[in-house]
Design a protein around this motif. Sequence first.
Motif, PDB file in Angstrom:
ATOM      1  N   GLU A   1       0.843  -1.201   0.000  1.00 41.89           N
ATOM      2  CA  GLU A   1       0.000   0.000   0.000  1.00 41.89           C
ATOM      3  C   GLU A   1       0.876   1.248   0.000  1.00 41.89           C
ATOM      4  OE1 GLU A   1      -3.489   1.740   2.970  1.00 41.89           O
ATOM      5  OE2 GLU A   1      -3.389  -0.412   2.545  1.00 41.89           O
ATOM      6  N   ILE A   2       0.417   2.280  -0.717  1.00 38.38           N
ATOM      7  CA  ILE A   2       1.078   3.576  -0.686  1.00 38.38           C
ATOM      8  C   ILE A   2       0.020   4.660  -0.549  1.00 38.38           C
ATOM      9  CG2 ILE A   2       3.130   2.933  -2.006  1.00 38.38           C
ATOM     10  CD1 ILE A   2       1.812   4.146  -4.488  1.00 38.38           C
ATOM     11  N   CYS A   3       0.451   5.815  -0.051  1.00 37.82           N
ATOM     12  CA  CYS A   3      -0.437   6.967   0.022  1.00 37.82           C
ATOM     13  C   CYS A   3       0.308   8.193  -0.488  1.00 37.82           C
ATOM     14  CB  CYS A   3      -0.922   7.208   1.455  1.00 37.82           C
ATOM     15  SG  CYS A   3      -2.143   8.530   1.586  1.00 37.82           S
ATOM     16  N   PHE A   4      -0.239   8.813  -1.528  1.00 42.58           N
ATOM     17  CA  PHE A   4       0.320  10.069  -2.016  1.00 42.58           C
ATOM     18  C   PHE A   4      -0.128  11.201  -1.099  1.00 42.58           C
ATOM     19  CE2 PHE A   4       0.685   7.533  -5.873  1.00 42.58           C
ATOM     20  CZ  PHE A   4       1.953   7.898  -6.312  1.00 42.58           C
ATOM     21  N   THR A   5       0.827  12.079  -0.773  1.00 35.99           N
ATOM     22  CA  THR A   5       0.569  13.172   0.172  1.00 35.99           C
ATOM     23  C   THR A   5       1.210  14.447  -0.367  1.00 35.99           C
ATOM     24  OG1 THR A   5       2.552  12.509   1.407  1.00 35.99           O
ATOM     25  CG2 THR A   5       0.440  11.660   2.209  1.00 35.99           C
ATOM     26  N   ASP A   6       0.719  14.915  -1.496  1.00 37.27           N
ATOM     27  CA  ASP A   6       1.365  16.063  -2.125  1.00 37.27           C
ATOM     28  C   ASP A   6       1.077  17.357  -1.376  1.00 37.27           C
ATOM     29  OD1 ASP A   6       2.994  15.029  -4.191  1.00 37.27           O
ATOM     30  OD2 ASP A   6       1.200  14.476  -5.308  1.00 37.27           O
ATOM     31  N   HIS A   7       1.949  18.343  -1.608  1.00 35.37           N
ATOM     32  CA  HIS A   7       2.071  19.516  -0.742  1.00 35.37           C
ATOM     33  C   HIS A   7       0.974  20.574  -0.924  1.00 35.37           C
ATOM     34  CE1 HIS A   7       5.898  18.804   1.187  1.00 35.37           C
ATOM     35  NE2 HIS A   7       6.493  18.554   0.038  1.00 35.37           N
TER      36      HIS A   7
ATOM     37  N   LEU B   1      -7.641   8.463  -9.252  1.00 37.45           N
ATOM     38  CA  LEU B   1      -8.674   7.509  -9.662  1.00 37.45           C
ATOM     39  C   LEU B   1      -8.201   6.670 -10.849  1.00 37.45           C
ATOM     40  CD1 LEU B   1     -11.939   9.644  -9.358  1.00 37.45           C
ATOM     41  CD2 LEU B   1     -11.269   7.701  -7.929  1.00 37.45           C
ATOM     42  N   ARG B   2      -7.554   7.307 -11.820  1.00 41.36           N
ATOM     43  CA  ARG B   2      -7.044   6.569 -12.976  1.00 41.36           C
ATOM     44  C   ARG B   2      -5.967   5.573 -12.571  1.00 41.36           C
ATOM     45  NH1 ARG B   2      -6.875  11.789 -15.215  1.00 41.36           N
ATOM     46  NH2 ARG B   2      -4.594  11.758 -15.372  1.00 41.36           N
ATOM     47  N   MET B   3      -5.122   5.975 -11.628  1.00 38.51           N
ATOM     48  CA  MET B   3      -4.059   5.084 -11.171  1.00 38.51           C
ATOM     49  C   MET B   3      -4.627   3.853 -10.471  1.00 38.51           C
ATOM     50  SD  MET B   3      -1.180   6.443 -12.199  1.00 38.51           S
ATOM     51  CE  MET B   3      -2.195   6.748 -13.652  1.00 38.51           C
ATOM     52  N   ARG B   4      -5.716   4.033  -9.748  1.00 37.51           N
ATOM     53  CA  ARG B   4      -6.343   2.883  -9.086  1.00 37.51           C
ATOM     54  C   ARG B   4      -6.910   1.903 -10.110  1.00 37.51           C
ATOM     55  NH1 ARG B   4      -8.877   7.002  -5.009  1.00 37.51           N
ATOM     56  NH2 ARG B   4      -7.424   6.850  -3.256  1.00 37.51           N
TER      57      ARG B   4
ATOM     58  N   THR C   1      -2.535  -1.240  -3.331  1.00 38.70           N
ATOM     59  CA  THR C   1      -3.556  -0.314  -2.841  1.00 38.70           C
ATOM     60  C   THR C   1      -2.987   1.094  -2.865  1.00 38.70           C
ATOM     61  OG1 THR C   1      -4.554  -1.988  -1.421  1.00 38.70           O
ATOM     62  CG2 THR C   1      -5.019   0.321  -0.879  1.00 38.70           C
ATOM     63  N   ILE C   2      -3.702   2.011  -3.502  1.00 35.25           N
ATOM     64  CA  ILE C   2      -3.257   3.398  -3.635  1.00 35.25           C
ATOM     65  C   ILE C   2      -4.222   4.293  -2.882  1.00 35.25           C
ATOM     66  CG2 ILE C   2      -2.747   5.283  -5.238  1.00 35.25           C
ATOM     67  CD1 ILE C   2      -2.371   3.047  -7.406  1.00 35.25           C
TER      68      ILE C   2
END
Length: 281
Positions: free
Chosen positions: A33-39, A77-80, A88-89
């Motif tokens: 699993e990863i979670c993007f957390t952009d600034h 959404l597209r990446m998922r 898991t994104i």
Amino acid sequence: MYADYHLHSEFSDDSRESMDNQIQQAISLGLNEICFTDHVDYGIKHDWDDPRGIDWRQDSMEPLANVNYPEYFAKLLRMRVTYGKAITIRSGLEFGIQSITVDNYKKLYDRYQDQLDFVLFSMHQVNNLEFWTQDFQIGKTQQEYNEEYYREILKTMKLFKNYSVLAHLDLLARYDKKGIYPFEKVEDLIAEILKQAINDGKGIEVNTSSWHYGLTDTQPSRKILKLYKDLGGKIITVGSDAHSTKYLADHIKDAYAILKNEIGFEEITTFDHMQPVFHKL
């Protein structure tokens, strides 16, 4: 569970790495699993659609702006759809919050809360004075800027509750040219911060970029991690803070070992629609 919960992409103004590259690297490394957390850093950056326009970095003439939210959530959404069978994104943001910008973040959260799994509470500047440039520290003693930093975190926590964990809690150590400030001198302030987080049902993050920044301890330090546990804290995420594939998942497993074997945590946490999910270490 093998998860990286602090990850940046081309939607952060300080990263050029595409989501696709980060995800492909995560899959190759065996992450679950990863979670993007952009600034998002209100106060020093504008939104892309701000009528005042955006600023530009003078050295590279790259845009200095917050996340382009509609494009960001659409791409997630597209990446998922593309990679969802392999990993898991999760959808997150890193709120570089200050007490003077709380209202901006309340509006932002209200607008996008249905699309968020996770929010990092970070503090990168106080009164719009940044740490990495030394603008915040200049003209102050080491005691003054350390105490002001932690007081500002506590003040802001009392005003803003829509977050998941406190990111890199002792971040100032990364940019303190006078060396590591003794934990004991700010222990009472940090304890108040941790008690507030626990009372609010929030957690803290272990940020593994401490290894590539050459810090002598984890971030936050082992003493802070132990204090959090001793006070009853249980929600803890681990993230690399990677702005490129080079550092994705860097030392995540080392952090797991420290949490389990040195501090005594039995679980780590991931998030789904802002709700913590616990996994045995």
